[in-house]
Design a protein around this motif. Sequence first.
Motif, short mmCIF file in Angstrom:
data_model
loop_
_atom_site.label_atom_id
_atom_site.label_comp_id
_atom_site.label_asym_id
_atom_site.label_seq_id
_atom_site.Cartn_x
_atom_site.Cartn_y
_atom_site.Cartn_z
N ASP A 123 41.65 45.59 41.29
CA ASP A 123 40.51 45.28 42.14
C ASP A 123 39.31 44.87 41.27
O ASP A 123 38.33 45.61 41.13
N ARG B 179 35.73 45.07 42.73
CA ARG B 179 35.08 46.38 42.80
C ARG B 179 34.55 46.78 41.41
O ARG B 179 33.44 47.29 41.28
N ALA B 180 35.37 46.55 40.38
CA ALA B 180 34.92 46.86 39.02
C ALA B 180 33.63 46.09 38.72
O ALA B 180 32.67 46.64 38.15
N ASP C 48 39.69 52.79 37.19
CA ASP C 48 40.65 52.87 38.30
C ASP C 48 40.70 51.55 39.05
O ASP C 48 41.78 51.07 39.41
N ALA C 49 39.54 50.98 39.30
CA ALA C 49 39.48 49.69 39.99
C ALA C 49 40.21 48.62 39.18
O ALA C 49 40.97 47.82 39.73
#
Lengths: 467, 467
Positions: A39, A42-43, A33-34
């Motif tokens: 993003d 975040r990943a 999702d990240a």
Amino acid sequence: MSETELQMDSSAPEPQLDEDDRLRPEFVHAVLDAVHAGDSARAHTLAEPLHPADIADLVELAPTEERAALVAAIADLIDGDVLAEMNDWVREALVESLTATQVADIAAELDTDDAVAIIEDMDVEDQREVLRALDPDDRAAIEEALSYPEESAGRLMQRELIAVPEHWTVGDVLDYLRKNEDLTTDFWEIFVVDPAHKPVGTCQLSWVLRTPRVVSMGDVMKREQTLIPVDMDQEEVALRFQKYALISAAVIDPSGRLVGMITVDDVVHIISEEAGEDILRLSGAGEGDINEPVVDSYKGRVRWLLTNLLTALVAATIISLFEGTIQKMVALAALMPIVAGVGGNAGTQTMAVTVRALATNQLTQSNTLRAIRREISIAVLNGLTVACVIGTAVGLFFHHAALGGVIAAAMLTNIVIAGLAGVIVPLTLDRLKADPAVASSIFVTMTTDSMGFLAFLGLATASGLVG
Amino acid sequence: MSETELQMDSSAPEPQLDEDDRLRPEFVHAVLDAVHAGDSARAHTLAEPLHPADIADLVELAPTEERAALVAAIADLIDGDVLAEMNDWVREALVESLTATQVADIAAELDTDDAVAIIEDMDVEDQREVLRALDPDDRAAIEEALSYPEESAGRLMQRELIAVPEHWTVGDVLDYLRKNEDLTTDFWEIFVVDPAHKPVGTCQLSWVLRTPRVVSMGDVMKREQTLIPVDMDQEEVALRFQKYALISAAVIDPSGRLVGMITVDDVVHIISEEAGEDILRLSGAGEGDINEPVVDSYKGRVRWLLTNLLTALVAATIISLFEGTIQKMVALAALMPIVAGVGGNAGTQTMAVTVRALATNQLTQSNTLRAIRREISIAVLNGLTVACVIGTAVGLFFHHAALGGVIAAAMLTNIVIAGLAGVIVPLTLDRLKADPAVASSIFVTMTTDSMGFLAFLGLATASGLVG
């Protein structure tokens, strides 16, 4: 040494992993999702604490079309250790997307065996480019490894090892290891060599640690050692490690000189693969890897299905010989697959046991006859039991004792034939130096199908049951 | 350390072993002939140079009725190392023939895990007698190991290990190891513990050897470590060793204290067994050990055959629904096993791939849907190919295009159903915490048989092919 191993503990389990050490689906989704949301930071934060083996799993678990974006987001985490742990198909696709310099940078930080594993799948042109980008020492080591046959000890070994002369004392060895920064930090045994660099003994590190500085290595080492010829097949290497419970072993060239070392962690996945392969071979599922491209899996499997189609035609031909009998008593058509099917199961059981016993070297020429006698005994017991049950059931259901007798006799016959075929077919293939796991089931199934139909329909005809 | 490992080398192969490290049949015969002739001395001379693993093989390869005489002739060679390498069934029979004192003498010289392996198979009365004959320390260690569940880390671990406090220097560790004669000589890593004996780090011996005496262990060790809970199942232990490429690992009790160590050589045979077991389970061959008594093998296998008999009856019932159709066109009886058989093969392929992917933790919730889609794609490709071939062949052979069309449609249907069943059945069993290898093939075969007959005979009837 890897800096990213994770802490695991029953009292404080890792949040990313389930009880079987698999990445949790929620965690995988969170990372993807990240990546989707762009993003990358975040990943990266999520993936950073993972062990290299888990980062490799993360890439494998991502859908094929999302892998490039994921890898881009966590690029600096994808080091050689991660690639070494990755599934061959997934790694190959990933490596193809890298430049030669990137691959060379990764290969340079790895032991020879891991570097070779990454480079050996590339096509020759790309290989050459990567080799050119390596420094001369690494390049020579990898080129030499690539000169050995695929799946041989030469491909599996690393050249980084510790070898010392016999006259050195434990103190000499300690000083040597402390002063030479370039030496490998990961080794489990020290090899003692003569002036021609031929191994004369092996010394576990624990023995060195427990011995005073003044003692010479010749007095600490064990002279009896298991040496691996550089051209030995990796399956044999794995069996040898397993049989003699080795942690590491010296690899020697044809003249007996020490050229490398294989450690048990390189062999463990081969032991598992080789043991697991038989089930895939027996079923004709080819490599059976869920990461293999669909078209490759299709090609591997359809060949097997078409071969089986041919053997099924043999069985159909036998049935067609008895069309007159079936016409007179059509119940035979409903009953005949029972005889063939249960016979097939009995044959598969015997075959599985025989293939495993051959693969683990438990079944040799010395006990072949005993194994055959053993399987016949089991087949007779199985045959009598199943024959009684089916004979009684059919006799009662059809109010036809003779029909019960015929199916019982056919069942006993087919199970005994199945037992014989299940042990003799793999043994014969093995004696002919063919892989018993590959072709056995074709022959065994053909035998149990054909003989099942022949015994049942033949006995029904000969006994005058019909007409 | 074992004193009897043999030298192996491509240039000078051992005369007793063939190229696959198996004892040569001539060698086995020579030893047994000597035993027969009452020439124990000669048998002993022949067997003496063998590695413990090969002495164990020699006993296994001897016919059951000659083992007692062989063991009597080479009794002093049968030490704990040999027993630890021996097949469970053969060892159990051998241990039963020894007195409690003899077993206790052997157990005393072994690491806990090997001693437990020998004692755990004995019946409770004999166990108690052996434990009484052991000295109190050994006895306590073995009794504690026996208190853990079978096939758990607690049974697998040895209590002999090296643990040191974090503030010790490398010099302290060297002095400790050199001065304390009682410590174990076989270890690959040193565990660093806090005052409560909880592991805080692990240190490879190679790192200790490469570090100056003054450095403290806290600065050499790796803090991230893989800990094994004492009640963990041995299959999970094996997967964890494999995944994280471990050489040894600390075992902790529920309060987190260090209670033992598992080394990779104890795990290698489990990795191989677990990977090889699936093939035996899928075929219903039980333990599938060629040394298992015939009656036990019979009991294990006949249960499976009788279960398969029930599923075959389902298929027979479906056929019997179409007796009218078969009566009108008896060629259908000859052709129908082709549809069922090839479908069965396709189902087995998918099932084998799925069972392996589950066993190796490659298939998790994160990629389940993708795996199912993948198998459907392959099934459709396989189905179309096989359907074309069989449809054309039947159409031409019988000069009956409609019959060719019916068998082609039935074949495609059954192969797609087989692909679905082959992936969904094992996945469902796994989700239900059942072993997918044990029950999958029953369900998959029942599906492919029944659906094969139903599709073919149903289509033949519905299409108005007959009558």
